[in-house]
Design a protein around this motif. Structure first.
Motif, PDB file in Angstrom:
ATOM      1  N   ARG A  77       0.853  -1.188   0.000  1.00 15.65           N
ATOM      2  CA  ARG A  77       0.000   0.000   0.000  1.00 15.65           C
ATOM      3  C   ARG A  77       0.891   1.240   0.000  1.00 15.65           C
ATOM      4  O   ARG A  77       2.073   1.174   0.292  1.00 15.65           O
ATOM      5  N   TYR A  78       0.276   2.369  -0.320  1.00 22.69           N
ATOM      6  CA  TYR A  78       1.010   3.625  -0.369  1.00 22.69           C
ATOM      7  C   TYR A  78       1.308   4.102   1.047  1.00 22.69           C
ATOM      8  O   TYR A  78       0.406   4.270   1.869  1.00 22.69           O
ATOM      9  N   ASP A  79       2.565   4.291   1.347  1.00 21.13           N
ATOM     10  CA  ASP A  79       3.031   4.830   2.625  1.00 21.13           C
ATOM     11  C   ASP A  79       4.259   5.673   2.297  1.00 21.13           C
ATOM     12  O   ASP A  79       5.328   5.120   1.998  1.00 21.13           O
ATOM     13  N   GLU A  82       7.610   4.897   3.986  1.00 21.98           N
ATOM     14  CA  GLU A  82       8.199   3.626   3.541  1.00 21.98           C
ATOM     15  C   GLU A  82       8.795   3.771   2.145  1.00 21.98           C
ATOM     16  O   GLU A  82       9.850   3.207   1.855  1.00 21.98           O
TER      17      GLU A  82
END
Length: 107
Positions: A77-79, A82
């Motif tokens: 997922r988009y982070d 990260e």
């Protein structure tokens, strides 16, 4: 965590009065630091403001091909943080700054 310019450490994270800051190295000319990021008098920037700067060096979640980029980086997922850690916050073609999280350059 260190802020790098090419292969030179230009700032490092330090704890001052219990708060994290990025502090420019004494031998680094102020003009070589990212424009507008560091306070010219203290040569420091809060960790919060530094994180905001780093997040601007990350592709947006609605970018065409974002899902493919995430998969390439091994993320589900988009982070933004990260992504920054995986890419060293390199802003390809724009400047020569990158962040060393303790394991050198990943790219």
């Amino acid at each position: 965590m260190k802020l790098m310019r090419f292969d030179e450490v230009i700032a490092q994270q330090k704890i001052i009065n219990g708060m994290p800051y990025m502090v420019a190295e004494k031998n680094v000319d102020f003009g070589l630091l990212p424009f507008g990021l560091f306070d010219p008098e203290t040569r420091m920037v809060s960790a919060f403001k530094f994180a905001q700067w780093a997040k601007k060096r990350c592709f947006p979640p609605d970018r065409i091909g974002a899902d493919e980029l995430l998969a390439e980086l091994g993320l589900k997922r988009y982070d933004a943080w990260e992504i920054i850690k995986k890419t060293n916050a390199v802003f390809t073609g724009m400047d020569h700054f990158w962040i060393d999280f303790g394991n050198g350059f990943n790219g």
